[in-house]
Scaffold this active site. Structure first.
Site, mmCIF file in Angstrom:
data_model
loop_
_atom_site.group_PDB
_atom_site.id
_atom_site.type_symbol
_atom_site.label_atom_id
_atom_site.label_comp_id
_atom_site.label_asym_id
_atom_site.label_seq_id
_atom_site.Cartn_x
_atom_site.Cartn_y
_atom_site.Cartn_z
ATOM 1 N N ARG A 23 0.811 -1.179 0.131
ATOM 2 C CA ARG A 23 0.062 0.006 0.230
ATOM 3 C C ARG A 23 0.767 1.501 0.141
ATOM 4 O O ARG A 23 0.404 2.217 -0.343
ATOM 5 C CB ARG A 23 -0.876 -0.081 0.972
ATOM 6 C CG ARG A 23 -1.923 -1.125 1.314
ATOM 7 C CD ARG A 23 -2.656 -1.111 2.509
ATOM 8 N NE ARG A 23 -1.490 -1.538 3.588
ATOM 9 C CZ ARG A 23 -1.704 -1.692 4.991
ATOM 10 N NH1 ARG A 23 -2.831 -1.190 5.454
ATOM 11 N NH2 ARG A 23 -0.724 -1.835 5.765
ATOM 12 N N ASN A 48 3.375 24.749 12.838
ATOM 13 C CA ASN A 48 3.357 25.401 11.698
ATOM 14 C C ASN A 48 3.381 24.742 10.486
ATOM 15 O O ASN A 48 4.300 23.851 10.512
ATOM 16 C CB ASN A 48 4.150 26.689 11.630
ATOM 17 C CG ASN A 48 3.940 27.673 13.042
ATOM 18 O OD1 ASN A 48 2.894 27.746 13.323
ATOM 19 N ND2 ASN A 48 4.997 28.183 13.486
ATOM 20 N N HIS A 62 15.806 32.950 12.433
ATOM 21 C CA HIS A 62 14.772 33.326 13.294
ATOM 22 C C HIS A 62 14.967 32.481 14.651
ATOM 23 O O HIS A 62 15.608 31.453 14.503
ATOM 24 C CB HIS A 62 13.185 33.180 12.797
ATOM 25 C CG HIS A 62 12.847 33.841 11.399
ATOM 26 N ND1 HIS A 62 12.379 33.007 10.615
ATOM 27 C CD2 HIS A 62 13.447 35.023 11.186
ATOM 28 C CE1 HIS A 62 12.182 33.989 9.649
ATOM 29 N NE2 HIS A 62 13.007 35.123 9.779
ATOM 30 N N LYS A 72 12.365 23.216 18.728
ATOM 31 C CA LYS A 72 11.619 22.873 17.120
ATOM 32 C C LYS A 72 11.840 21.741 16.599
ATOM 33 O O LYS A 72 13.039 20.994 16.825
ATOM 34 C CB LYS A 72 11.889 23.784 16.116
ATOM 35 C CG LYS A 72 11.589 25.417 16.298
ATOM 36 C CD LYS A 72 12.136 26.278 15.411
ATOM 37 C CE LYS A 72 12.074 27.716 15.587
ATOM 38 N NZ LYS A 72 12.250 28.536 14.054
ATOM 39 N N HIS A 119 17.189 29.508 13.386
ATOM 40 C CA HIS A 119 16.713 28.668 12.352
ATOM 41 C C HIS A 119 16.349 29.143 11.204
ATOM 42 O O HIS A 119 15.744 30.264 11.037
ATOM 43 C CB HIS A 119 15.674 27.720 12.830
ATOM 44 C CG HIS A 119 15.077 26.778 11.757
ATOM 45 N ND1 HIS A 119 13.761 27.161 11.234
ATOM 46 C CD2 HIS A 119 15.302 25.896 11.285
ATOM 47 C CE1 HIS A 119 13.581 26.048 10.576
ATOM 48 N NE2 HIS A 119 14.522 25.355 10.268
ATOM 49 N N TYR A 132 6.408 22.421 11.173
ATOM 50 C CA TYR A 132 7.332 22.825 12.358
ATOM 51 C C TYR A 132 6.487 22.532 13.685
ATOM 52 O O TYR A 132 5.341 23.050 13.716
ATOM 53 C CB TYR A 132 7.746 24.229 12.513
ATOM 54 C CG TYR A 132 8.316 24.885 11.171
ATOM 55 C CD1 TYR A 132 9.624 25.485 11.080
ATOM 56 C CD2 TYR A 132 7.406 25.111 10.061
ATOM 57 C CE1 TYR A 132 9.675 26.206 10.061
ATOM 58 C CE2 TYR A 132 7.779 25.910 9.185
ATOM 59 C CZ TYR A 132 9.205 26.437 9.215
ATOM 60 O OH TYR A 132 9.407 27.206 8.235
ATOM 61 N N ASP A 168 13.789 39.660 6.325
ATOM 62 C CA ASP A 168 14.993 38.833 6.571
ATOM 63 C C ASP A 168 16.317 39.673 6.079
ATOM 64 O O ASP A 168 17.253 39.251 6.480
ATOM 65 C CB ASP A 168 14.555 37.441 6.011
ATOM 66 C CG ASP A 168 13.642 36.712 6.777
ATOM 67 O OD1 ASP A 168 13.385 36.973 8.113
ATOM 68 O OD2 ASP A 168 13.357 35.555 6.357
#
Length: 183
Positions: A23, A48, A62, A72, A119, A132, A168
């Site tokens: 499968r 997220n 960040h 995370k 990150h 995340y 950024d």
């Protein structure tokens, strides 16, 4: 799940161990008991999902300052990315060192990122998506970031940079007085 410690203390690559049959496949991506073996005790408070359209785009770098510092996990569910962490912990032996790993839908890898890390990632394929898990909720007043191309860190991105948000691109470069973050 197979946990492999990176050279940055507390950061792990997690390889899925898929069960295959006619499968398709099934793999565990989280198990409280397995995560406890690497010292993870926190609850996941926020999940997220990001979608990035253009190959070469960069999101990051960040982090959140305490008391909203977060652990995370990041997993690619479509396409592929070059995922990067930078150790910002003031007392760490790997302070301002970076680590990068390819995460893809195909390799089913996850990166476990401890508190005190910046990150970000570069998209290696158009239309890539990440999931995340966060141990803290987002708090705008605790938001921090470093430049994706900060010379003090020296991240080597695998592709030419195609797209970076104005936010950024607008962070100040680190200077020799940067002391890091406390956990």
């Amino acid at each position: 799940m197979i946990f492999t410690q990176t050279f940055i203390p507390g950061a792990y690559i997690i390889d899925a161990e898929p069960f295959n049959d006619d499968r398709g496949w099934f793999a565990r991506t989280y198990c409280k008991n397995e995560f406890e073996k690497i010292g993870h005790q926190d609850e996941w408070l926020q999940i997220n999902h990001s979608y990035t359209t253009e190959k070469g785009s960069i999101r990051g770098m960040h982090f959140q300052y305490p008391p909203y510092a977060e652990i995370k996990t990041v997993r690619c569910i479509a396409g592929s990315v070059y995922d990067v962490i930078v150790d910002l912990r003031e007392s760490s032996p790997t302070f301002l060192k970076w680590f990068g790993v390819e995460l893809s839908a195909e390799n089913k890898r996850t990166i476990y990122i401890p508190k005190g890390m910046a990150h970000g990632f570069q998209v290696l394929e158009d239309n890539s998506q990440l999931i995340y898990c966060h141990s803290a909720t987002y708090n705008q007043q605790s938001e921090g970031a470093i430049l994706y191309n900060d010379k003090m860190v020296g991240i080597v991105w695998p592709l030419p940079v195609a797209n970076v948000s104005n936010k950024d691109k607008g962070y100040n470069p680190l200077d020799i007085n940067f002391k890091g973050v406390k956990n």
